[in-house]
Write a protein that holds these residues in place. Structure first.
Motif, PDB file in Angstrom:
ATOM      1  N   PHE A   1       0.522  11.310   7.559  1.00  0.00           N
ATOM      2  CA  PHE A   1       0.635  10.413   6.440  1.00  0.00           C
ATOM      3  C   PHE A   1      -0.597   9.339   6.516  1.00  0.00           C
ATOM      4  N   TYR A   2      -1.278   9.252   5.244  1.00  0.00           N
ATOM      5  CA  TYR A   2      -2.515   8.381   5.300  1.00  0.00           C
ATOM      6  C   TYR A   2      -2.216   7.129   4.375  1.00  0.00           C
ATOM      7  N   ILE A   3      -2.862   6.282   4.551  1.00  0.00           N
ATOM      8  CA  ILE A   3      -2.878   5.033   3.871  1.00  0.00           C
ATOM      9  C   ILE A   3      -3.702   5.290   2.702  1.00  0.00           C
TER      10      ILE A   3
ATOM     11  N   MET B   1       0.725  -1.136  -0.101  1.00  0.00           N
ATOM     12  CA  MET B   1      -0.033   0.198   0.037  1.00  0.00           C
ATOM     13  C   MET B   1       0.733   1.107  -0.111  1.00  0.00           C
ATOM     14  N   PRO B   2       0.460   2.215  -0.662  1.00  0.00           N
ATOM     15  CA  PRO B   2       1.369   3.561  -0.491  1.00  0.00           C
ATOM     16  C   PRO B   2       0.687   4.279   0.552  1.00  0.00           C
ATOM     17  N   ILE B   3       1.601   5.207   1.284  1.00  0.00           N
ATOM     18  CA  ILE B   3       1.017   5.950   2.052  1.00  0.00           C
ATOM     19  C   ILE B   3       1.703   7.574   1.612  1.00  0.00           C
ATOM     20  N   SER B   4       1.021   8.480   1.942  1.00  0.00           N
ATOM     21  CA  SER B   4       1.338  10.026   1.258  1.00  0.00           C
ATOM     22  C   SER B   4       0.803  10.933   2.445  1.00  0.00           C
ATOM     23  N   ASP B   5       1.354  12.095   2.255  1.00  0.00           N
ATOM     24  CA  ASP B   5       1.118  13.305   3.463  1.00  0.00           C
ATOM     25  C   ASP B   5      -0.079  14.043   2.857  1.00  0.00           C
ATOM     26  N   ASP B   6      -0.458  15.131   3.585  1.00  0.00           N
ATOM     27  CA  ASP B   6      -1.690  15.839   3.066  1.00  0.00           C
ATOM     28  C   ASP B   6      -1.637  16.477   1.771  1.00  0.00           C
TER      29      ASP B   6
ATOM     30  N   ASN C   1     -15.995   6.386  -3.192  1.00  0.00           N
ATOM     31  CA  ASN C   1     -16.176   7.379  -3.810  1.00  0.00           C
ATOM     32  C   ASN C   1     -14.883   8.133  -4.226  1.00  0.00           C
ATOM     33  N   GLY C   2     -13.648   7.255  -4.194  1.00  0.00           N
ATOM     34  CA  GLY C   2     -12.542   7.563  -4.554  1.00  0.00           C
ATOM     35  C   GLY C   2     -11.593   8.562  -3.578  1.00  0.00           C
ATOM     36  N   GLU C   3     -12.149   8.634  -2.293  1.00  0.00           N
ATOM     37  CA  GLU C   3     -11.640   9.306  -1.410  1.00  0.00           C
ATOM     38  C   GLU C   3     -10.705   8.444  -0.328  1.00  0.00           C
ATOM     39  N   ARG C   4      -9.872   8.882   0.048  1.00  0.00           N
ATOM     40  CA  ARG C   4      -9.043   8.184   1.153  1.00  0.00           C
ATOM     41  C   ARG C   4      -9.501   8.669   2.737  1.00  0.00           C
ATOM     42  N   ASP C   5      -9.392   7.751   3.401  1.00  0.00           N
ATOM     43  CA  ASP C   5      -9.650   7.672   4.882  1.00  0.00           C
ATOM     44  C   ASP C   5      -8.659   8.751   5.659  1.00  0.00           C
TER      45      ASP C   5
END
Ligand code: ADP
Ligand code: MG
Length: 742
Positions: free
Chosen positions: A404-406, A344-349, A412-416
């Motif tokens: 960071f978020y997974i 899984m990727p993680i990325s910042d805001d 809906n194509g939104e990340r949690d």
């Protein structure tokens, strides 16, 4: 005692026949002190060698104690020399690296005497020749006169009835010469002593008989004194050197010349390492070939990983995990196998920093952190990435401040973004390979496991005669566990009213089914409540979000029973990939299906690897053959200096077989020591004292069996070298070998 009748000796060399002596008639008896003189080339030495059985004769008859000898072969003459003749040479023929005592002892133990029995006798004889002060002195340190006295002592020790001496005083000053001759005459009282000299004056007053030779013929044969014959007919028995003395001599020979020892030892040490290196390269090549490739299915294709499941496709129980953990070679189990490959990727805001990897239990973190600290909260993670990652090496401080978020997108194509992660620690790995790793706590793993379970299962809902996939675009059918929902019931979105004919969802049933490769199950839940924006929080405790709308909330236990039924597939990691096969066996015995990652690898390009490894093998074979010859020639050069020694052994009565055995033992001992030192070095490698790359590589690919095989190879090589050398050395008669030496 000795009788010659018309005996002639010819030399054949390069097609030319030369006469050594011809038609000699002689009769020699006990108690005589026979002096043979004559100018150089008159045949004195030749005659002496024939008399002492060192050389053969071509014509006539020679009698020993009345026995004719023309039918004698090499072995018979060996026997004769041993029983009857003690030799003294102009150049002494002592073993210079032995002490006086050892030189005398040699003559005795070669004839089967015991070490302890002969001690007193040896000391007596040494005293008789006046060398008591030099018992333990190496012969190389003695003067010429002293050396010749050692040679006489040695000849005396053999207690043979005949002693022959060829120019024994030739290398001595006149005073020493006088003493030696006197000594010889003394011992001739109860023996037959024959000496050759061209210095008549020195010996005249002691001689009992004088023989003058000229041009291969006996010119004059004068008896000067009648010998007082003391014919003691004690027939001594001779045995071969005892086995323990063979080892004693072999050992003495191995060590008594330090330079020689060190050289041969170094050669064997070198052979040990070279053969071991070659051997382990073979192993390594074969091994690398077996793991070559890449997998399309698995993210972690470590050769240490085995994927397992049960043959009946049931869940793996806790006891079974315990049993697997108890297998010797097993280092750990990744119980939730799905997570291992769940990358899984993680990325910042702002999506500025982006890392891609898989999630691992923080408990498995073994390396030291390069920066930061260990996680303390459930939202803190340690990131493991490549040292070549630009951002990691340049923006580390910045990265550690960010949320960071997974990148787990919903329908809906939104990340949690409800659960931000903090990178609190970083490990920088050498090199470029492999994806990143996120070390996280149990809470995050649990969430990921649910996601993974969902994606491993095909979850469908049958509602009002219609199937809805839980991961499909309709967000209303995502099955979500919730503690507040009673068993057998479901809370659904009010939107579902529109899916019914009556316009009322409450009271209707949903059949939820979950299919995976491991199970096909379904459950029926009754819709108890519908929720909307205002009451969701009340009913489920979940905040209402536009994007969160649309889940089917079911009882947590129901959910687990259907979707999260247990662990069906796990990964077992082994400590030593080379012992993988036996671990696979154990797992199979326990009833598991096994898939080692090396078998999942694509074999494309394997042919190329094969060609490369064949070439490698060929080159290694060439190397090993070259190695043998290099070693053989080095050792041969070293052993060449031993020619004299082995010739001496044979003039003292040792047979070819015994001489070869002594050489076998000598080389065997040195080879074993060389190998032992090699083993000691390897032990230091295993205990971690030495960590030089070459030896560590070597150690990695050697098993107990290969150490045994290696030792056998080394011993076989030492035996082959000994064999080749002694075949060359003992091919000739003693006399020819001796001549080459002089
Ligand atoms: P001496 O000891 O009296 O000096 P040798 O017995 O050594 O004499 O030699 C006798 C004769 O035999 C000489 O003519 C010598 O050249 C010859 N001879 C000795 N040894 C050999 C040999 N190995 N090959 C050929 N001829 C030899
Ligand atoms: Mg001579």
């Amino acid at each position: 005692m000795l009788k010659l009748k018309n005996v002639s000796k010819f030399y054949y060399s390069k097609g030319v026949i030369a006469s050594g002596f011809s038609k000699v008639n002689l009769e020699l008896d006990m108690g005589e002190f026979v002096v043979i003189t004559g100018e150089s080339g008159s045949g004195k030495s030749t005659l002496l060698n024939v008399l002492s059985g060192l050389d053969t004769y071509e014509e006539g008859e020679m009698y020993i104690n009345g026995e004719e000898t023309s039918h004698y072969n090499e072995t018979d003459f060996e026997e004769y020399r041993r029983k009857y003749v003690g030799n003294i040479f102009q150049n002494f023929n002592l073993v210079n690296s032995y002490t006086v005592y050892q030189n005398v002892e040699l003559a005795l133990i070669l004839n089967g005497e015991n070490k302890k029995d002969v001690k007193g006798r040896i000391l007596d004889i040494i005293q008789k020749v006046g060398l008591s002060d030099f018992v333990n002195t190496k012969c190389s340190k003695l003067s010429g006169g002293q050396k010749q006295r050692v040679a006489i002592a040695r000849a005396l020790a053999k207690e043979t009835p005949i002693i022959v001496a060829d120019e024994p005083t030739g290398n001595l000053d006149s005073k020493s010469a006088e003493e030696v001759v006197k000594l010889l005459s003394e011992i001739s009282k109860d023996k037959l002593v024959i000496i050759v000299t061209h210095n008549l004056e020195q010996v005249e007053k002691y001689a009992t008989r004088l023989i003058k030779m000229h041009d291969g013929k006996v010119l004059e044969d004068k008896i000067l004194k009648k010998p007082e014959i003391e014919d003691k007919d004690e027939s001594r028995t001779f045995a071969d050197i005892t086995v323990s003395n063979r080892f004693r001599l072999g050992r003495r020979n191995a060590f008594n010349i330090p330079a020689k020892f060190v050289l041969i030892f170094a050669v064997f040490l070198f052979i040990s390492f070279a053969v071991a290196g070659t051997y382990s390269s073979f192993e390594k090549a074969a091994y690398e070939e077996s793991i070559f490739g890449f997998s399309e299915f698995f993210n972690d294709t470590s050769d240490k990983r085995i994927v397992i499941n049960k043959q009946d496709k049931s869940a793996i129980t806790a006891e079974e995990f315990a049993k697997i953990e108890a297998i010797d070679n097993v280092s750990r189990i990744a119980k939730d196998d799905t997570l291992v490959d769940y990358t899984m990727p993680i990325s910042d805001d702002e999506y500025w920093y982006y890392f891609y990897g898989n999630f691992t239990d923080v408990k498995e973190l073994k390396d030291n952190l390069t920066a930061g600290r260990m996680p303390e909260n459930s939202n803190e993670i340690v990131l493991e990435g490549s040292e070549n990652d630009y951002y990691l090496s340049h923006d580390l401080e910045e990265i550690m401040k960010k949320n960071f978020y997974i990148e787990n997108y919903d329908a809906n194509g939104e990340r949690d973004t409800s659960k931000p992660l903090k990178i609190v620690g970083v490990i920088l790995r050498e090199g470029n390979n492999g994806s990143d790793k996120f070390y996280v706590g149990e809470e995050i793993l649990e969430q990921l496991r649910l996601d993974a379970a969902m994606s491993a299962n095909n979850v469908k809902s049958l509602f009002e005669g219609q199937y809805y996939h839980s991961d499909a675009s309709d967000p209303n059918f995502r099955i979500t566990p919730n503690k507040n929902v009673p068993k057998g019931e479901a809370y659904v979105s009010g939107m579902l009213n529109d899916y019914t004919q009556s316009g009322r969802a409450v009271g209707k049933e949903i059949v939820i089914s979950a299919d995976s490769i491991y199970s096909h199950d379904s459950m029926t839940v009754k819709i108890a409540k519908t929720y909307n924006k205002s009451n969701l929080k009340n009913l489920t405790g979940v905040e209402f979000k536009e994007s969160g709308e649309g889940a089917i909330y079911v009882n947590e236990e129901d959910y687990n029973n259907l979707i999260n039924k247990g662990i069906f597939q796990s990964s077992v990691y082994v400590k030593d990939a080379k012992k993988l096969d036996s671990t696979l066996e154990s797992l199979k015995e326990m009833g598991f299906n096994v898939l080692p990652m090396r078998d999942s690898l694509s074999k494309e390009g394997a042919e190329l690897v094969q060609v490369i490894s064949m070439m490698k093998t060929f080159m290694l074979a060439v190397l090993i053959v070259a190695l043998f010859f290099i070693s053989y020639f080095i050792i041969r050069i070293v052993l060449k200096s031993r020619n004299a020694y082995y010739t001496t052994l044979r003039t003292l009565g040792a047979s070819r077989k015994i001489s070869k055995q002594l050489l076998d033992i000598e080389l065997f001992l040195i080879a074993t020591i060389g190998y032992a030192v090699f083993m000691a070095v390897m032990c230091l490698v295993y205990t971690g004292v030495i960590n030089q790359t070459f030896v560590v590589e070597l150690a990695n690919y050697l098993s107990v069996t290969s150490y045994i095989i290696l030792y056998l190879i080394i011993i076989a090589m030492s035996y082959m070298i000994s064999h080749r050398f002694s075949r060359k050395l003992f091919k000739d008669s003693v006399m020819n070998t001796y001549r080459e030496e002089v």
